[in-house]
Scaffold this motif. Structure first.
Motif, mmCIF file in Angstrom:
data_model
loop_
_atom_site.group_PDB
_atom_site.id
_atom_site.type_symbol
_atom_site.label_atom_id
_atom_site.label_comp_id
_atom_site.label_asym_id
_atom_site.label_seq_id
_atom_site.Cartn_x
_atom_site.Cartn_y
_atom_site.Cartn_z
ATOM 1 N N MET A 1 80.837 2.109 55.541
ATOM 2 C CA MET A 1 80.692 1.724 54.132
ATOM 3 C C MET A 1 79.232 1.404 53.846
ATOM 4 S SD MET A 1 82.426 -1.476 52.059
ATOM 5 C CE MET A 1 84.081 -0.822 52.325
ATOM 6 N N SER A 2 78.689 2.021 52.838
ATOM 7 C CA SER A 2 77.289 1.783 52.495
ATOM 8 C C SER A 2 77.144 0.463 51.752
ATOM 9 C CB SER A 2 76.748 2.926 51.632
ATOM 10 O OG SER A 2 77.479 3.000 50.431
ATOM 11 N N ARG A 3 76.036 -0.209 51.985
ATOM 12 C CA ARG A 3 75.765 -1.486 51.333
ATOM 13 C C ARG A 3 74.903 -1.275 50.099
ATOM 14 N NH1 ARG A 3 73.337 -5.535 55.584
ATOM 15 N NH2 ARG A 3 73.477 -6.851 53.745
ATOM 16 N N THR A 4 75.220 -1.963 49.028
ATOM 17 C CA THR A 4 74.431 -1.864 47.805
ATOM 18 C C THR A 4 73.158 -2.659 47.962
ATOM 19 O OG1 THR A 4 76.453 -1.699 46.507
ATOM 20 C CG2 THR A 4 74.433 -2.298 45.330
ATOM 21 N N ARG A 5 72.032 -2.029 47.695
ATOM 22 C CA ARG A 5 70.757 -2.706 47.815
ATOM 23 C C ARG A 5 70.601 -3.724 46.691
ATOM 24 N NH1 ARG A 5 66.903 -0.561 51.015
ATOM 25 N NH2 ARG A 5 65.259 -1.396 49.685
ATOM 26 N N PRO A 6 70.028 -4.875 47.002
ATOM 27 C CA PRO A 6 69.829 -5.870 45.947
ATOM 28 C C PRO A 6 68.826 -5.370 44.922
ATOM 29 C CG PRO A 6 68.671 -6.515 47.960
ATOM 30 C CD PRO A 6 69.520 -5.328 48.310
ATOM 31 N N PRO A 7 68.937 -5.809 43.678
ATOM 32 C CA PRO A 7 68.003 -5.361 42.638
ATOM 33 C C PRO A 7 66.572 -5.764 42.972
ATOM 34 C CG PRO A 7 69.291 -7.236 41.877
ATOM 35 C CD PRO A 7 69.904 -6.797 43.164
ATOM 36 N N SER A 8 65.629 -4.913 42.599
ATOM 37 C CA SER A 8 64.217 -5.157 42.898
ATOM 38 C C SER A 8 63.491 -5.685 41.664
ATOM 39 C CB SER A 8 63.541 -3.859 43.343
ATOM 40 O OG SER A 8 63.506 -2.927 42.259
ATOM 41 N N SER A 9 62.274 -6.157 41.892
ATOM 42 C CA SER A 9 61.455 -6.630 40.770
ATOM 43 C C SER A 9 61.102 -5.488 39.828
ATOM 44 C CB SER A 9 60.187 -7.289 41.292
ATOM 45 O OG SER A 9 59.410 -6.371 42.050
ATOM 46 N N ILE A 10 61.058 -4.272 40.369
ATOM 47 C CA ILE A 10 60.776 -3.101 39.515
ATOM 48 C C ILE A 10 61.908 -2.902 38.508
ATOM 49 C CG2 ILE A 10 60.487 -0.597 39.504
ATOM 50 C CD1 ILE A 10 59.165 -0.828 42.238
ATOM 51 N N ALA A 11 63.149 -3.062 38.991
ATOM 52 C CA ALA A 11 64.306 -2.906 38.097
ATOM 53 C C ALA A 11 64.305 -3.986 37.018
ATOM 54 C CB ALA A 11 65.595 -2.974 38.911
ATOM 55 N N VAL A 12 63.921 -5.200 37.403
ATOM 56 C CA VAL A 12 63.854 -6.294 36.426
ATOM 57 C C VAL A 12 62.782 -5.985 35.381
ATOM 58 C CG1 VAL A 12 63.309 -8.738 36.108
ATOM 59 C CG2 VAL A 12 64.691 -8.014 38.052
ATOM 60 N N ALA A 13 61.621 -5.487 35.842
ATOM 61 C CA ALA A 13 60.530 -5.171 34.922
ATOM 62 C C ALA A 13 60.950 -4.091 33.919
ATOM 63 C CB ALA A 13 59.312 -4.713 35.720
ATOM 64 N N ARG A 14 61.662 -3.072 34.407
ATOM 65 C CA ARG A 14 62.101 -1.992 33.510
ATOM 66 C C ARG A 14 63.056 -2.518 32.462
ATOM 67 N NH1 ARG A 14 63.235 2.488 38.251
ATOM 68 N NH2 ARG A 14 61.068 3.211 38.494
ATOM 69 N N LEU A 15 64.044 -3.328 32.896
ATOM 70 C CA LEU A 15 65.037 -3.841 31.957
ATOM 71 C C LEU A 15 64.400 -4.788 30.939
ATOM 72 C CD1 LEU A 15 67.980 -4.000 31.074
ATOM 73 C CD2 LEU A 15 68.315 -5.852 32.730
ATOM 74 N N ALA A 16 63.438 -5.573 31.392
ATOM 75 C CA ALA A 16 62.789 -6.541 30.494
ATOM 76 C C ALA A 16 61.707 -5.910 29.645
ATOM 77 C CB ALA A 16 62.189 -7.686 31.317
ATOM 78 N N GLY A 17 61.259 -4.713 30.031
ATOM 79 C CA GLY A 17 60.200 -4.053 29.286
ATOM 80 C C GLY A 17 58.843 -4.698 29.520
ATOM 81 N N VAL A 18 58.617 -5.173 30.744
ATOM 82 C CA VAL A 18 57.339 -5.804 31.088
ATOM 83 C C VAL A 18 56.822 -5.181 32.373
ATOM 84 C CG1 VAL A 18 58.018 -7.980 29.982
ATOM 85 C CG2 VAL A 18 58.429 -7.653 32.431
ATOM 86 N N SER A 19 55.618 -5.585 32.775
ATOM 87 C CA SER A 19 55.048 -5.071 34.011
ATOM 88 C C SER A 19 55.650 -5.792 35.220
ATOM 89 C CB SER A 19 53.534 -5.267 34.015
ATOM 90 O OG SER A 19 53.219 -6.656 34.051
ATOM 91 N N GLN A 20 55.531 -5.152 36.396
ATOM 92 C CA GLN A 20 56.036 -5.790 37.618
ATOM 93 C C GLN A 20 55.259 -7.068 37.922
ATOM 94 O OE1 GLN A 20 55.903 -3.302 41.098
ATOM 95 N NE2 GLN A 20 57.097 -4.725 42.350
ATOM 96 N N SER A 21 53.971 -7.072 37.593
ATOM 97 C CA SER A 21 53.170 -8.271 37.850
ATOM 98 C C SER A 21 53.654 -9.442 36.992
ATOM 99 C CB SER A 21 51.688 -7.998 37.583
ATOM 100 O OG SER A 21 51.468 -7.681 36.219
ATOM 101 N N ALA A 22 54.166 -9.152 35.792
ATOM 102 C CA ALA A 22 54.696 -10.213 34.936
ATOM 103 C C ALA A 22 55.940 -10.840 35.570
ATOM 104 C CB ALA A 22 55.021 -9.679 33.550
ATOM 105 N N VAL A 23 56.748 -9.990 36.208
ATOM 106 C CA VAL A 23 57.931 -10.502 36.924
ATOM 107 C C VAL A 23 57.491 -11.394 38.068
ATOM 108 C CG1 VAL A 23 59.951 -9.873 38.297
ATOM 109 C CG2 VAL A 23 59.325 -8.499 36.294
ATOM 110 N N SER A 24 56.473 -10.939 38.803
ATOM 111 C CA SER A 24 55.974 -11.725 39.933
ATOM 112 C C SER A 24 55.447 -13.079 39.474
ATOM 113 C CB SER A 24 54.872 -10.939 40.652
ATOM 114 O OG SER A 24 54.323 -11.706 41.706
ATOM 115 N N ARG A 25 54.670 -13.087 38.383
ATOM 116 C CA ARG A 25 54.111 -14.347 37.881
ATOM 117 C C ARG A 25 55.206 -15.298 37.397
ATOM 118 N NH1 ARG A 25 50.628 -10.791 35.372
ATOM 119 N NH2 ARG A 25 51.471 -11.301 33.289
ATOM 120 N N THR A 26 56.275 -14.724 36.835
ATOM 121 C CA THR A 26 57.372 -15.553 36.339
ATOM 122 C C THR A 26 58.027 -16.348 37.460
ATOM 123 O OG1 THR A 26 57.847 -14.041 34.513
ATOM 124 C CG2 THR A 26 59.633 -15.511 35.202
#
Length: 330
Positions: A1-26
């Motif tokens: 059974m394959s394991r689902t990878r946890p969401p990444s900061s890139i995915a959060v940035a795309r959904l929020a419409g911000v840069s990855q660095s903004a996610v990191s700073r948050t």
């Protein structure tokens, strides 16, 4: 059974419409980000179930946000109290806790060497460092190490302590004021700062009343040591009527032995005082007069010291508080 990878900061940035660095700073304590951006990032993270990877963050910030707490002697409730105070305080500060149990100060060096591989930001310990070679070995790891009641300090190893000398003198004055005239002291392990200061303060306090005779017994910081010390002090039939014990656990063992083995009452026949103000000291069978070191203040000073990566005082003293209870007729 394959394991689902946890969401990444890139995915959060795309959904929020911000840069990855903004996610990191948050998700970085002290990171600069506008309230609107922070709200969008947090909402996206909640939707995706995102949790920041602390170890990955350490690669860019040089800090893991992890503080190791090294404890020993957990059979003594005081060390459990210190652990709870350190861990709770660190978590309130947004730092993660790594628990390490060690036997004594000599084991602290090997523990810190292991911890250095986890890139901890600092080490807190309720143990004391009393050997210069141990303190020098600890400096190799280049992280702030804050202990309690250490007699040896250096650039990286610092200590927070209660004013044990003053507290010992206060106990002597209190016992004398309550009518005691024959005094005894049950000691802890020799060579430790707390032991030396408490006994020296107690004897100095007695000297102010012209009293130089004070019987002494060697304990082991535990209930068993208090009981064994009472057997030695009262074997001749006449022992102290004012007894100061290095810590509460020792004092509780002393009270039990006085009552059960010698038929002596506390406080009617013997006044007994301890040190640490552990929870059990207030229990009805003991109602022990003791000294509260103020662990909240100790922890606050320790947290301040671990932020001082270079410099800061080698020792910080906090003022303890005398807690008067029925074991000294208070």
């Amino acid at each position: 059974m394959s394991r689902t990878r946890p969401p990444s900061s890139i995915a959060v940035a795309r959904l929020a419409g911000v840069s990855q660095s903004a996610v990191s700073r948050t998700f970085t304590p002290g990171g600069i980000v506008s309230p609107a951006t922070r709200a969008k990032v947090l909402a996206a993270a909640s939707t995706l179930g995102y949790r920041p990877n602390l170890l990955s963050r350490s690669l860019t910030t040089g800090r893991s946000g992890i503080v190791a707490v090294a404890v020993g002697g957990l059979s003594n409730p005081f060390h459990a109290m210190a652990l709870d105070c350190f861990a709770t305080g660190l978590q309130r500060r947004g730092q993660q806790v790594m628990l390490v149990v060690v036997e004594d100060e000599w084991a602290l060096g090997s523990a810190v060497e292991l911890l250095s591989g986890y890139q901890v930001d600092a080490v807190l310990s309720s143990l004391s460092v009393n050997a210069r070679d141990v303190a020098e070995a600890l400096t190799r790891f280049g992280v702030p190490i804050v202990t309690m009641n250490s007699s040896v300090t250096n650039r990286w190893v610092r200590t927070v302590a209660a004013d044990d000398h003053e507290a010992g003198a206060a106990i002597a004055k209190h016992l004398y004021g309550q009518g005691a005239r024959r005094f005894g002291y049950i000691a802890g392990r020799s060579g430790t700062l707390a032991q030396e200061r408490r006994e020296a303060g107690f004897r100095q306090g007695l000297a102010e009343f012209g009293i130089t005779d004070c019987e002494r017994a060697q304990g082991n910081h535990l209930h068993s040591g208090g009981a064994a010390s009472v057997r030695a002090l009262y074997a001749s039939g006449t022992g102290p009527d004012g007894l100061f014990c290095l810590n509460d656990l020792t004092a509780m063992g002393a009270i039990d032995a006085l009552r059960v083995e010698f038929g002596l009452r506390c406080p009617e026949d013997v006044l007994v005082a301890g040190y640490d103000n552990i929870d059990g000291s207030a229990w009805p069978p003991y109602r022990l007069t003791t000294v509260d070191v103020g662990l909240d203040r100790v922890a606050a000073e320790a947290f301040a010291l671990i932020e001082e990566e270079d410099g800061g005082p080698p020792e910080v003293l906090v003022q303890p508080r005398l807690v008067l209870r029925a074991s000294t007729r208070s």
